[in-house]
Write an enzyme that holds these catalytic residues in place. Structure first.
Site, PDB file in Angstrom:
ATOM      1  N   HIS A 558       0.710  -1.078   0.021  1.00  0.00           N
ATOM      2  CA  HIS A 558       0.501  -0.549  -0.222  1.00  0.00           C
ATOM      3  C   HIS A 558       0.933   1.341  -0.140  1.00  0.00           C
ATOM      4  O   HIS A 558       0.530   2.424  -0.123  1.00  0.00           O
ATOM      5  CB  HIS A 558      -0.899   0.186   0.890  1.00  0.00           C
ATOM      6  N   ASP A 562      -2.205   1.535  -4.612  1.00  0.00           N
ATOM      7  CA  ASP A 562      -3.417   2.382  -3.888  1.00  0.00           C
ATOM      8  C   ASP A 562      -4.770   1.218  -3.855  1.00  0.00           C
ATOM      9  O   ASP A 562      -4.570   0.212  -5.167  1.00  0.00           O
ATOM     10  CB  ASP A 562      -4.118   4.154  -4.144  1.00  0.00           C
TER      11      ASP A 562
END
Length: 588
Positions: A558, A562
């Protein structure tokens, strides 16, 4: 002479190591290539062997201390004169019953003591040398884990002769020529450098028969008073063999005085002896045993097609497919009762405490490193692969005849994944921690997770984005075969920019897979199952139909990817698979 023990290079990117355990204490005697200490790096844990025989006089680096590659770890004193003096002192009392012969035995041991030492490497066997080949750019040594043949056995050219373990892979070394294994120079659990001589293969001769000839002579130690001055000769020989086994030849040596130099290879010949009980029939590799256990195939019912009747992987697979065909035929008959669960055999590991295998430790360390250094999470989509499965069913027979490999569903998923990677560069990238930059790769090197006997391995399909379904099928089959036969090289398991794991091959619907180090994403393919699904039909509208459905999961870092990026990539993979436009690749 003092010999320095230094920390060797353990990989291209490894610059230091931590001493985790000393296997010898100061003052203890060590043999050449005997494990001396254990060292841990950021990639693997490995043992460092002694570079020469002698006494460990000084330890320079304590346990839990970290040093750079090339640093001195210890000092070994190679006192070559000490063993020579001991045999010289023994002949005097041995010759007391025969004073007339006393002047001659005294010089005899002194003259013969160096002779066995010089003869040990050669072993008196002439033939073709078996050497440790180069197993990768950064691999400088390997440990013999198992000899598949014994001294005196015949071998065929390219037949697996021994198993070798390195800090990257475990592999089999084939025989360079056909003939008889005359001598084994490196025993099991001993480490040798690349290019070192491991064994000698020659035509069938009397050399291997020397060891059995010595055994029946052991019960007759009556001629002890005879001038058997060469009796001390095996004593210096003892350090060159593994420690406990060297004790046995000493009482045996006094009997065959003329053959004293010849039995030098006898201790080495006993090293692979534990393999004998397994060889009641043709040798069966651990992989074959595992495949047979997984498919409930009795090896006693399988006819081997390998060298000397050896049962190969293909033989077990063929037997398993024949059994499945028989079961399918039975299933088509009306079944009066519900199917019974397959019998579960009790594992021999139940209740055992064993040392963690090296490969298992490396895998665990890499997974922990990845979890601790990345912000990982997983997204999942559901994919209707009915069209792909129908295309595969139509094309698989002609494909197998044309390409020489079976057409599995896996290449379709790889093809869809690499096509989507080209449009979504954030998924095929790497975060460079050192300079806080991001590298977006312009090539798709896809790692394919393979379930092997010694643990999960990930060979890499280089330039997968340039291959069609046939090319992906061949490369996947080739790499998986190398992994399961221990023939994969370090170069073939490195350089991945993205990884795909078929977690559904064992029935799992989906998995929250872990992103490997130096990558930002990994794709997991779940099991394909038939179930009712609501679909939109052009004439019937919304209706329920039985479809082939699967879950596709993407785990990602992450810090770079995204959730929206992951969803867009998964949607692209889903659209490619559900469109199923692979007819050109399949020749349809």
């Amino acid at each position: 002479m003092a010999v320095s023990v230094t920390l060797p290079a353990l990989g291209e990117s490894v610059t230091e190591g931590t001493v985790t355990r000393w296997l010898k204490a100061e003052g203890e005697r060590v043999e050449a290539d005997e494990p001396l200490l254990e060292v841990s790096t950021d990639k693997v844990d490995t043992e460092i062997p002694a570079p020469s025989a002698g006494v460990l006089t000084s330890i320079k680096v304590a346990e839990d201390e970290t040093v750079e590659v090339g640093a001195e770890l210890a000092v070994i004193d190679d006192g070559g004169a000490a063993p020579a003096e001991a045999p010289a002192a023994e002949p005097a009392p041995a010759a007391e019953p025969a004073p007339a012969a006393q002047p001659e035995p005294a010089p005899a041991p002194a003259a013969e003591a160096p002779a066995p030492a010089a003869a040990a490497p050669a072993g008196g066997a002439e033939g073709t040398d078996v050497v440790l080949p180069a197993l990768g750019e950064s691999v400088t040594e390997g440990t013999v884990t198992r000899w598949l043949k014994e001294v005196g056995e015949s071998v065929e050219a390219d037949e697996p002769l021994l198993e070798v373990s390195t800090d990257k892979v475990d592999t089999e070394i084939p025989a360079p020529v056909a003939g008889t294994l005359l001598e084994i120079l490196v025993g099991e659990d001993e480490t040798a450098e690349v290019g070192a001589k491991l064994a000698v293969i020659g035509a069938a001769g009397a050399a291997p028969a020397a060891a059995p000839a010595e055994a029946p002579a052991a019960p007759a130690p009556a001629p002890e008073p005879v001038q058997e001055a060469p009796a001390p000769a095996p004593a210096p020989q003892a350090p060159s063999a593994p420690a406990p086994q060297a004790v046995t030849p000493e009482p045996v040596a006094p009997e065959p005085a003329p053959a004293a130099p010849a039995p030098a290879p006898a201790p080495a010949a006993t090293i692979p002896a534990p393999a004998a009980p397994e060889a009641e029939g043709a040798y069966v590799t651990p992989l074959v045993r595992k495949l047979a256990a997984e498919n409930n195939v009795a090896l006693s019912t399988v006819k081997g097609t390998g060298v000397g009747g050896r049962i190969r992987k293909q033989d077990v697979i063929a037997a398993a497919e024949a059994a499945k065909a028989a079961q399918a035929a039975q299933a088509q008959a009306p079944a009066a009762a519900a199917p019974k669960a397959a019998p579960q055999e009790v594992s021999p590991l139940r209740g055992q405490t064993i040392k963690m295998p090296r490969m298992r430790k490396v895998i665990g360390d890499n997974m922990m490193k990845a979890l601790h250094s990345q912000a990982q999470l997983t997204s999942v989509v559901e994919v209707d692969v009915t069209k792909v499965m129908r295309l595969r069913a139509r094309a698989k027979e002609a494909f197998a005849q044309r390409e020489g490999v079976k057409l599995s569903p896996m290449p379709f998923f790889v093809k869809a994944a690499v096509q989507a990677l080209k449009a979504h560069p954030a998924i095929n990238a790497r975060i460079n921690e050192d300079d806080n930059t991001i590298t977006y790769f312009d090539v798709e090197n896809v790692g394919i997770a393979v379930d092997a006997e010694k643990g999960l391995m990930t060979p890499v399909i280089k330039n997968a984005g340039d291959l069609n379904i046939a090319g992906l099928s061949k490369k996947t089959a080739e790499l998986a075969g190398k992994v399961r036969s221990n023939k994969i090289t370090p170069d073939e398991v490195s350089g991945a920019t993205f990884t795909i794991s078929n977690t559904g091959s064992r029935g799992a619907l989906f998995d929250t897979i872990i992103v490997p180090p130096n990558q930002v994403a990994i794709l997991g393919i779940g099991a394909t199952v038939k179930r009712p699904v609501v679909i939109t039909h052009p004439e019937l509208g919304e209706t329920i139909a039985v479809r082939d459905m699967t879950y596709v999961a993407l785990s990602y870092d992450h810090r770079l990817v995204d959730g929206a990026d992951a969803a867009r990539y998964l949607t692209a993979v889903k659209e490619i698979l559900e469109a199923g436009e692979f007819e050109v690749d399949l020749g349809l």
